[in-house]
Design a protein around this motif. Structure first.
Motif, PDB file in Angstrom:
ATOM      1  N   LYS B  82       3.516  10.732 -25.365  1.00  0.00           N
ATOM      2  CA  LYS B  82       2.717  10.916 -24.152  1.00  0.00           C
ATOM      3  C   LYS B  82       1.483  10.025 -24.132  1.00  0.00           C
ATOM      4  CE  LYS B  82       4.142  15.546 -22.854  1.00  0.00           C
ATOM      5  NZ  LYS B  82       4.245  16.422 -24.027  1.00  0.00           N
ATOM      6  N   VAL B  84       0.556   7.564 -22.683  1.00  0.00           N
ATOM      7  CA  VAL B  84       0.742   6.661 -21.556  1.00  0.00           C
ATOM      8  C   VAL B  84       0.060   7.269 -20.338  1.00  0.00           C
ATOM      9  CG1 VAL B  84       2.459   5.547 -20.088  1.00  0.00           C
ATOM     10  CG2 VAL B  84       2.999   6.003 -22.462  1.00  0.00           C
ATOM     11  N   HIS B  85      -0.571   6.416 -19.521  1.00  0.00           N
ATOM     12  CA  HIS B  85      -1.163   6.904 -18.279  1.00  0.00           C
ATOM     13  C   HIS B  85      -0.036   7.307 -17.334  1.00  0.00           C
ATOM     14  CE1 HIS B  85      -3.624   7.287 -14.767  1.00  0.00           C
ATOM     15  NE2 HIS B  85      -4.709   6.886 -15.402  1.00  0.00           N
ATOM     16  N   THR B  86      -0.067   8.567 -16.864  1.00  0.00           N
ATOM     17  CA  THR B  86       1.069   9.104 -16.107  1.00  0.00           C
ATOM     18  C   THR B  86       1.271   8.434 -14.745  1.00  0.00           C
ATOM     19  OG1 THR B  86      -0.502  10.838 -15.532  1.00  0.00           O
ATOM     20  CG2 THR B  86       1.179  11.392 -17.129  1.00  0.00           C
ATOM     21  N   LYS B  87       0.227   7.795 -14.215  1.00  0.00           N
ATOM     22  CA  LYS B  87       0.362   7.213 -12.881  1.00  0.00           C
ATOM     23  C   LYS B  87       0.807   5.753 -12.934  1.00  0.00           C
ATOM     24  CE  LYS B  87      -1.911  10.521 -10.296  1.00  0.00           C
ATOM     25  NZ  LYS B  87      -3.328  10.845 -10.421  1.00  0.00           N
ATOM     26  N   ARG B  88       0.966   5.222 -14.147  1.00  0.00           N
ATOM     27  CA  ARG B  88       1.331   3.827 -14.273  1.00  0.00           C
ATOM     28  C   ARG B  88       2.829   3.734 -14.543  1.00  0.00           C
ATOM     29  NH1 ARG B  88      -2.533   2.324 -18.059  1.00  0.00           N
ATOM     30  NH2 ARG B  88      -4.069   1.958 -16.456  1.00  0.00           N
ATOM     31  N   ASN B  92       4.439  -1.688 -16.243  1.00  0.00           N
ATOM     32  CA  ASN B  92       3.028  -2.068 -16.274  1.00  0.00           C
ATOM     33  C   ASN B  92       2.333  -1.597 -17.550  1.00  0.00           C
ATOM     34  OD1 ASN B  92       2.796  -3.567 -13.909  1.00  0.00           O
ATOM     35  ND2 ASN B  92       2.616  -1.722 -12.655  1.00  0.00           N
ATOM     36  N   HIS B  93       2.763  -0.443 -18.046  1.00  0.00           N
ATOM     37  CA  HIS B  93       2.196   0.043 -19.305  1.00  0.00           C
ATOM     38  C   HIS B  93       2.483  -0.959 -20.428  1.00  0.00           C
ATOM     39  CE1 HIS B  93       1.181   2.646 -22.666  1.00  0.00           C
ATOM     40  NE2 HIS B  93       2.387   2.448 -23.172  1.00  0.00           N
ATOM     41  N   ARG B 124       6.819   5.618 -12.076  1.00  0.00           N
ATOM     42  CA  ARG B 124       5.659   6.158 -12.778  1.00  0.00           C
ATOM     43  C   ARG B 124       6.090   7.008 -13.967  1.00  0.00           C
ATOM     44  NH1 ARG B 124       1.610   7.997  -7.924  1.00  0.00           N
ATOM     45  NH2 ARG B 124       1.439   5.923  -7.017  1.00  0.00           N
TER      46      ARG B 124
END
Lengths: 293, 315
Positions: B82, B84-88, B92-93, B124
């Motif tokens: 987890k 990771v930025h959830t909105k990306r 892109n991550h 996302r």
């Protein structure tokens, strides 16, 4: 060590002197942070809101100033209004381009907190710190990008607001030139204040590691604290004196087009706000370097 | 190669990792096995510098992780699916991670293909299943084509096909001469993947040996015997080098000797035997025996005091 059981030594890579390839440097970290900032929707939405709000407020204020001017063109009315403490339109028009600064601070401070605190909320910070284990470059790159964005948004909005306000003001003959006293500095410093405020807020977000807590703390210090001080401290001399060193007071002086007697000038104001931002930035870097992620 | 020297981590009064020393060798898959809360994740976080050790130290390829100029090219780590930025989006991550080391976008696309994320790469991450998140974490770990790969519970949430894929991946990476260090709390998973095992319990290393020797060392023959006079039977077995455990007045478990030998002794001692059951010793049993002293914390019914037993897993 049972290395004899290792299969296929021919595939063993040469080490440890092999060259692993390009490493981390500040330029690359900047690029990474730029990708991060531009690939979450909150950034774009908050930036768009900020521009619209800042320009809109300036246009409204310009329009309102023309009414004030008309009212005061009647000498009897003018005398009455002056007695009530209404300002002379000619004194306040030059503050119009940056008049949306308070709202700009509210939104850009929030964005600055969100950008860093959301990394903790989502766990992204662990990916960030594994990629940049020295940590400081990652934080500095994020700060720099946010500060530049804030400066461009602030100064850009003020410049747009200047050009939108002129035709409105021209009807009352209140329009003014970019070269007039303090106007250009006012526009540039609207951006500078936003840049310093974003550093201030992002440092708080880095220390608190929580979006809601960071936003409330930043906004509390920047926008609520001066009001509280003004209400409860106005009669006490030392409070008034100390209040000049609040970050918000420093920002106010930075965009002032006329400096009152004894007040800080634009550069001294920048030292006050910049000093706070730098202090918090340094503390946040030291603390982040030491804490577990 | 990963080398830990007296590595410790304390959270207040609780010691999560207690002066562990071990070496993870290149060219094989090393399993890091232990019950939940044993200190696996904390140890792995210290390897990549997310947690600062309270004592001792750990190096990767001869240097502390943060001292490497290109850490992602030295070590790839999946510590937490987890992170990771959830909105990306996944793409892109990975692009943002890759940019820090000047890793080209072509490599980003490669690891997306390799981990089977292709169809969801532009979506996302917030909407990902646990298994997809796990694959993204593995993709991020492989970005820098690192010589050392650290995977914390990599098969968590994966479907059977994914589990098998991780096994092949780990073995493949090791066969290329890389250091592969993966943790699990499941012995059965380790038995299929690892060549070498480091077993940890309550922050201490319990075993550090090739997997076969751990199984052999612990997996002695165990026989359940019901007899009318078990004490006489055990007396007769005294010279045979057995260990025994009396479970009930007429029920004992005897380890270290074949069932036939027990029957012979029983006949000689004129003991009546009415059950003689060889117990299958599985890897799971070997693991349980190894860790039984280290997990007693978890084995009773949870009480208010119990969460202290697993302070580090959920972070």
């Amino acid at each position: 060590m049972a290395t004899s059981t290792t299969p296929a030594p021919a595939l063993q890579r040469p080490r440890p002197d092999r060259n692993p390839g390009p490493g981390v440097n500040f330029g690359r970290v900047l690029k990474s942070e730029w990708i991060k900032v531009t690939t979450v929707p909150s950034t774009v939405i908050l930036i768009a809101c900020t521009v619209v709000l800042m320009v809109g407020i300036s246009a409204l204020l310009a329009w309102q100033t023309t009414f004030l001017f008309e009212a005061q063109s009647d000498p009897e009315m003018a005398a009455q209004m002056q007695a009530q403490g209404a300002p002379d339109p000619n004194d306040i028009v030059r503050d119009i381009p940056g008049s949306g600064l308070t709202f700009g601070q509210l939104l850009m401070a929030s964005l600055a907190v969100v950008l860093i605190a959301s990394e903790w909320a989502t766990g992204m910070i662990r990916s960030t710190m594994v990629a940049v284990p020295r940590r400081t470059p990652a934080l500095l790159a994020k700060q720099l990008i946010m500060a530049v964005i804030s400066f461009v948004i602030g100064a850009g909005s003020a410049l747009i607001a200047y050009f939108i306000a002129q035709p409105i003001l021209a009807g009352s003959d209140l329009d003014f030139g970019l070269g007039d006293d303090g106007v250009l500095l006012h526009i540039v410093n609207t951006g500078s204040v936003l840049a310093l405020v974003s550093i201030f807020a992002m440092s708080i977000g880095t220390l608190i590691r929580n979006t809601a807590g960071g936003v409330v703390t930043s906004i509390g210090i920047l926008l609520v604290l001066p009001i509280v001080v003004a209400i409860f401290g106005s009669g006490t001399e030392w409070v008034v004196d100390a209040a000049r060193f609040l970050p918000s007071s420093g920002g106010e002086q930075m965009v002032a087009t006329t400096i009152a007697d004894g007040a800080f000038n634009q550069w001294q104001g920048a030292l006050v706000l910049g000093g706070w931002s730098l202090l918090l930035l340094v503390v946040s870097l030291i603390v982040t370097k030491k804490r577990d992620v | 190669m990963i080398e830990a020297q007296a590595l410790s981590k304390r959270y207040g009064a609780k010691t999560a990792v207690d002066a562990v020393s071990f070496t993870v060798q290149p060219g094989k898959v090393t399993g890091f096995l232990g019950p939940n809360g044993a200190g696996k994740s904390t140890t792995m976080r210290m390897i990549v510098g997310l947690d600062n050790p309270s004592g001792g130290g750990v190096t990767v390829n001869g240097r502390a992780y943060a001292q490497h100029t290109a850490p992602l090219r030295e070590v790839g780590a999946l510590l937490d699916a987890k992170a990771v930025h959830t909105k990306r989006s996944a793409y892109n991550h990975l692009r943002a991670m890759a940019a820090t080391h000047g890793i080209p976008n072509s490599r980003v696309k490669d690891v997306i293909e390799l981990t089977g994320l292709g169809p969801v790469a532009k979506k996302r991450v917030g909407g990902f299943s646990l298994g997809m998140g796990q694959r993204l974490g593995i993709a991020a770990a492989l970005l820098g084509d690192p010589h050392t790969v650290i995977l914390d519970e990599p098969v968590n949430g994966l479907d059977p096909e994914g589990v098998q894929w991780v096994r092949h991946l780990a073995k493949g990476l090791a066969s290329e001469g890389r250091t592969v260090f993966l943790s699990s709390h499941l012995m059965s998973e380790m038995a299929l993947t690892a060549d070498h095992l480091i077993v940890i319990g309550r922050g201490r290393i319990i075993a550090d040996a090739p997997i076969q020797s751990i199984i052999d060392g612990q997996g002695k023959v165990r026989v359940r015997v019901r007899a009318d006079r078990p004490q006489d039977l055990l007396g007769g077995l005294a010279g045979e080098g057995v260990t025994s455990q009396v479970l009930e007045p007429e029920l004992v478990e005897i380890t270290g000797v074949e069932p036939r030998r027990i029957a012979e002794i029983a006949l000689r001692e004129r003991v009546l035997v009415y059950e003689l059951t060889p117990l299958q010793v599985s890897l799971e049993d070997a693991y349980m025996q190894l860790t039984q002293n280290e997990v007693e914390y978890h084995s009773h019914t949870p009480t208010a005091a119990d969460p202290a037993a697993a302070p580090s897993e959920g972070r």
